[in-house]
Write a protein that holds these residues in place. Structure first.
Motif, PDB file in Angstrom:
ATOM      1  N   THR A  54      75.203   4.914 -11.529  1.00 40.29           N
ATOM      2  CA  THR A  54      73.999   4.783 -10.708  1.00 40.29           C
ATOM      3  C   THR A  54      73.599   6.122 -10.106  1.00 40.29           C
ATOM      4  O   THR A  54      72.416   6.473 -10.070  1.00 40.29           O
ATOM      5  CB  THR A  54      74.241   3.755  -9.588  1.00 40.29           C
ATOM      6  N   GLN A  55      74.580   6.886  -9.656  1.00 40.39           N
ATOM      7  CA  GLN A  55      74.293   8.197  -9.078  1.00 40.39           C
ATOM      8  C   GLN A  55      73.654   9.122 -10.097  1.00 40.39           C
ATOM      9  O   GLN A  55      72.675   9.826  -9.804  1.00 40.39           O
ATOM     10  CB  GLN A  55      75.589   8.817  -8.558  1.00 40.39           C
ATOM     11  N   LEU A  56      74.182   9.119 -11.320  1.00 37.61           N
ATOM     12  CA  LEU A  56      73.615   9.971 -12.360  1.00 37.61           C
ATOM     13  C   LEU A  56      72.223   9.498 -12.773  1.00 37.61           C
ATOM     14  O   LEU A  56      71.334  10.315 -13.032  1.00 37.61           O
ATOM     15  CB  LEU A  56      74.548   9.995 -13.568  1.00 37.61           C
ATOM     16  N   ALA A  57      72.021   8.187 -12.821  1.00 31.73           N
ATOM     17  CA  ALA A  57      70.713   7.656 -13.218  1.00 31.73           C
ATOM     18  C   ALA A  57      69.644   7.911 -12.159  1.00 31.73           C
ATOM     19  O   ALA A  57      68.457   8.007 -12.491  1.00 31.73           O
ATOM     20  CB  ALA A  57      70.825   6.155 -13.493  1.00 31.73           C
ATOM     21  N   ARG A  58      70.033   8.038 -10.905  1.00 27.83           N
ATOM     22  CA  ARG A  58      69.068   8.326  -9.844  1.00 27.83           C
ATOM     23  C   ARG A  58      68.432   9.691 -10.020  1.00 27.83           C
ATOM     24  O   ARG A  58      67.302   9.925  -9.569  1.00 27.83           O
ATOM     25  CB  ARG A  58      69.740   8.260  -8.478  1.00 27.83           C
ATOM     26  N   GLY A  59      69.155  10.614 -10.641  1.00 31.58           N
ATOM     27  CA  GLY A  59      68.613  11.944 -10.858  1.00 31.58           C
ATOM     28  C   GLY A  59      68.674  12.844  -9.652  1.00 31.58           C
ATOM     29  O   GLY A  59      67.958  13.854  -9.599  1.00 31.58           O
ATOM     30  N   ARG A  95      84.176  24.356 -22.176  1.00 33.70           N
ATOM     31  CA  ARG A  95      84.167  23.285 -21.174  1.00 33.70           C
ATOM     32  C   ARG A  95      82.740  22.843 -20.880  1.00 33.70           C
ATOM     33  O   ARG A  95      82.482  21.656 -20.647  1.00 33.70           O
ATOM     34  CB  ARG A  95      84.849  23.765 -19.888  1.00 33.70           C
ATOM     35  N   ARG A  96      81.811  23.786 -20.921  1.00 36.70           N
ATOM     36  CA  ARG A  96      80.405  23.434 -20.719  1.00 36.70           C
ATOM     37  C   ARG A  96      79.915  22.495 -21.826  1.00 36.70           C
ATOM     38  O   ARG A  96      79.152  21.554 -21.564  1.00 36.70           O
ATOM     39  CB  ARG A  96      79.559  24.711 -20.688  1.00 36.70           C
ATOM     40  N   ILE A  97      80.337  22.745 -23.061  1.00 39.73           N
ATOM     41  CA  ILE A  97      79.954  21.867 -24.176  1.00 39.73           C
ATOM     42  C   ILE A  97      80.485  20.458 -23.945  1.00 39.73           C
ATOM     43  O   ILE A  97      79.781  19.460 -24.160  1.00 39.73           O
ATOM     44  CB  ILE A  97      80.463  22.452 -25.495  1.00 39.73           C
ATOM     45  N   ALA A  98      81.745  20.356 -23.503  1.00 38.41           N
ATOM     46  CA  ALA A  98      82.325  19.041 -23.232  1.00 38.41           C
ATOM     47  C   ALA A  98      81.566  18.324 -22.125  1.00 38.41           C
ATOM     48  O   ALA A  98      81.328  17.103 -22.197  1.00 38.41           O
ATOM     49  CB  ALA A  98      83.798  19.188 -22.860  1.00 38.41           C
ATOM     50  N   GLU A  99      81.160  19.057 -21.099  1.00 42.48           N
ATOM     51  CA  GLU A  99      80.394  18.440 -20.015  1.00 42.48           C
ATOM     52  C   GLU A  99      79.010  18.017 -20.488  1.00 42.48           C
ATOM     53  O   GLU A  99      78.500  16.977 -20.053  1.00 42.48           O
ATOM     54  CB  GLU A  99      80.289  19.431 -18.854  1.00 42.48           C
ATOM     55  N   GLU A 100      78.397  18.790 -21.362  1.00 46.48           N
ATOM     56  CA  GLU A 100      77.093  18.416 -21.896  1.00 46.48           C
ATOM     57  C   GLU A 100      77.166  17.110 -22.673  1.00 46.48           C
ATOM     58  O   GLU A 100      76.333  16.215 -22.500  1.00 46.48           O
ATOM     59  CB  GLU A 100      76.555  19.530 -22.801  1.00 46.48           C
ATOM     60  N   GLN A 101      78.181  16.990 -23.527  1.00 45.22           N
ATOM     61  CA  GLN A 101      78.308  15.774 -24.308  1.00 45.22           C
ATOM     62  C   GLN A 101      78.653  14.578 -23.427  1.00 45.22           C
ATOM     63  O   GLN A 101      78.134  13.477 -23.617  1.00 45.22           O
ATOM     64  CB  GLN A 101      79.371  15.972 -25.393  1.00 45.22           C
ATOM     65  N   ARG A 107      74.488   9.348 -19.341  1.00 49.28           N
ATOM     66  CA  ARG A 107      73.074   9.081 -19.087  1.00 49.28           C
ATOM     67  C   ARG A 107      72.543   7.984 -20.004  1.00 49.28           C
ATOM     68  O   ARG A 107      71.778   7.115 -19.580  1.00 49.28           O
ATOM     69  CB  ARG A 107      72.262  10.362 -19.261  1.00 49.28           C
ATOM     70  N   SER A 108      72.928   8.026 -21.265  1.00 48.50           N
ATOM     71  CA  SER A 108      72.432   7.021 -22.211  1.00 48.50           C
ATOM     72  C   SER A 108      73.001   5.646 -21.922  1.00 48.50           C
ATOM     73  O   SER A 108      72.441   4.638 -22.384  1.00 48.50           O
ATOM     74  CB  SER A 108      72.788   7.440 -23.634  1.00 48.50           C
ATOM     75  N   TRP A 111      70.752   2.614 -19.766  1.00 47.44           N
ATOM     76  CA  TRP A 111      69.880   1.600 -20.375  1.00 47.44           C
ATOM     77  C   TRP A 111      70.699   0.384 -20.796  1.00 47.44           C
ATOM     78  O   TRP A 111      70.280  -0.762 -20.580  1.00 47.44           O
ATOM     79  CB  TRP A 111      69.153   2.198 -21.582  1.00 47.44           C
ATOM     80  N   ARG A 112      71.873   0.608 -21.361  1.00 47.44           N
ATOM     81  CA  ARG A 112      72.729  -0.518 -21.742  1.00 47.44           C
ATOM     82  C   ARG A 112      73.229  -1.250 -20.492  1.00 47.44           C
ATOM     83  O   ARG A 112      73.427  -2.473 -20.528  1.00 47.44           O
ATOM     84  CB  ARG A 112      73.916  -0.031 -22.568  1.00 47.44           C
ATOM     85  N   THR A 113      73.417  -0.505 -19.414  1.00 48.57           N
ATOM     86  CA  THR A 113      73.842  -1.139 -18.169  1.00 48.57           C
ATOM     87  C   THR A 113      72.784  -2.103 -17.659  1.00 48.57           C
ATOM     88  O   THR A 113      73.088  -3.246 -17.270  1.00 48.57           O
ATOM     89  CB  THR A 113      74.122  -0.060 -17.106  1.00 48.57           C
ATOM     90  N   GLN A 114      71.536  -1.662 -17.659  1.00 54.22           N
ATOM     91  CA  GLN A 114      70.456  -2.537 -17.183  1.00 54.22           C
ATOM     92  C   GLN A 114      70.281  -3.756 -18.080  1.00 54.22           C
ATOM     93  O   GLN A 114      70.048  -4.861 -17.598  1.00 54.22           O
ATOM     94  CB  GLN A 114      69.158  -1.732 -17.112  1.00 54.22           C
ATOM     95  N   MET A 115      70.396  -3.562 -19.381  1.00 54.28           N
ATOM     96  CA  MET A 115      70.239  -4.689 -20.289  1.00 54.28           C
ATOM     97  C   MET A 115      71.393  -5.680 -20.135  1.00 54.28           C
ATOM     98  O   MET A 115      71.193  -6.898 -20.159  1.00 54.28           O
ATOM     99  CB  MET A 115      70.152  -4.199 -21.734  1.00 54.28           C
TER     100      MET A 115
END
Length: 371
Positions: A54-59, A95-101, A107-108, A111-115
């Motif tokens: 939820t924190q990440l989805a709030r932006g 480590r930045r690449i791992a955090e990006e993935q 984040r993706s 949407w599955r959480t809401q559904m």
């Protein structure tokens, strides 16, 4: 922007001068992929809970500041960091690449959480949850974000997943974090999250139209202990023919497939601005029942549309006043049938074809989609 896949069969260790064949190159990329996947999975597993999603989805971060669009920067703003395995040396860019993935995966998941929440909140009262009534379907789609645009098969699949969970545990899950295990990073290396300290990409000077050169620091052992265990490797690969010579190349994503290194390259090509008027040719398309897609052209000749009898026949179906209709170059899907005439496939297509033809004949100007 699009994405095209390329293959690499050899590399050059610029530190030792060793030429790496396909197997050795895939091995080094595999060690890098394993390190990234391990760190990425640790981040997703630690934050695979409803409050963090939820924190990440709030932006917004904890102080209310808007999170950056880059996933790795957003995670660092929240204080979520990828850590190297104990005793190993991993550059900060890796480590930045791992955090990006990890950030993209988390984040993706929203949407599955809401559904999943919508399916659980509107769980059918009948004995078989797969057999919803029309009213229950309406309630479910209202509860889902953009529910009218979600395919019924997606909702049924989510219902089937929850049903299997209930059959195994004897109760419904609380949310998606209980329904699903924490996802991984997909066993890939997203180099776009790094900078030139780790990797560079440029077209080959000898043949810039067909080849590109990627330089990336790869581990020389599966458990790198020091900075000296990371060597720069030069990888020359052939660009796919779909990438134009004028296109700008962006950092690829590395992945292994059948023991070979694959590079997903994202090129960007400039698209010229199309004027709204002054065109002499228009293009119209029509979907039909027996053909996947039928297209036709309308061309001005001396200010008026030439009669159908004056136009050459190249195998298409003629339709006076509507130009010439052509079957698409591939075999139609959905059964055999004649080529549907432009504007003759259905009422909507007919109106569209007639409208375009009228605009060309009366004004000498076609729609903006012409050339």
């Amino acid at each position: 922007m699009a994405c095209a896949s390329a293959s690499a069969f050899r590399g050059l260790d610029t530190f030792t001068g060793e030429v790496l064949n396909a197997g050795v190159l895939a091995g080094r990329v595999g060690w890098l992929t394993a390190l990234v996947e391990t760190m990425c999975t640790e981040v997703t597993r630690e934050h695979w809970n409803r409050p963090d999603l939820t924190q990440l989805a709030r932006g917004q971060d904890l102080s209310g500041v808007r999170l950056p669009s880059n996933a790795w920067m957003a995670l660092r703003a929240l204080g979520w960091h990828a850590t190297a395995p104990e005793g190993l040396y991993v550059p900060d860019r890796v480590r930045r690449i791992a955090e990006e993935q990890a950030g993209r995966v988390l984040r993706s998941a929203w949407w599955r959480t809401q559904m999943t929440d919508a399916v659980l909140a509107t769980w059918p009262a009948g004995p078989d949850p797969m057999r919803r009534t029309d009213a229950e379907w309406d309630v479910l789609r209202v509860a889902c974000p953009d529910g009218q645009g979600i395919a019924a098969s997606v909702l049924r699949a989510r219902t089937r997943q929850i049903t299997a969970f209930r059959a195994q545990h004897g109760c419904l899950p609380a949310d998606i974090c209980e329904l699903e295990a924490a996802p991984g990073g997909g066993w890939q290396v997203v180099l776009s999250a790094a900078d030139k300290q780790l990797t560079t990409l440029a077209r080959c000077e000898e043949d810039p139209a067909r080849y590109a050169v990627l330089t990336v620091r790869l581990p020389v052992r599966p458990d790198p202990r020091t900075r000296a265990d990371w060597h720069p490797v030069l990888i020359r690969f052939r660009l796919p023919p779909t990438i134009d010579v004028t296109a700008a190349l962006h950092m690829p994503t590395l992945r292994l497939r059948n023991g070979r290194l694959r590079l997903d390259v994202a090129p960007t090509s400039a698209a010229p601005k199309t004027p709204r008027d002054g065109h002499t040719r228009a293009v119209a398309f029509d979907y039909g029942l027996n053909t996947l897609l039928t297209g036709g052209t309308l061309t001005l000749s001396g200010g008026v549309q030439p009669p159908a009898a004056d136009r050459p026949d190249d195998g298409g179906t003629r339709h006076p006043g509507h130009g010439q209709s052509r079957r698409p170059p591939h075999r139609p899907v959905g059964g055999a049938g004649g080529t549907r005439r432009l504007g003759g496939g259905n009422a909507a297509g007919g109106r569209a074809g007639a409208e375009i033809a009228g605009r060309v004949n009366e004004t000498g100007k076609s729609s903006p989609s012409g050339d």
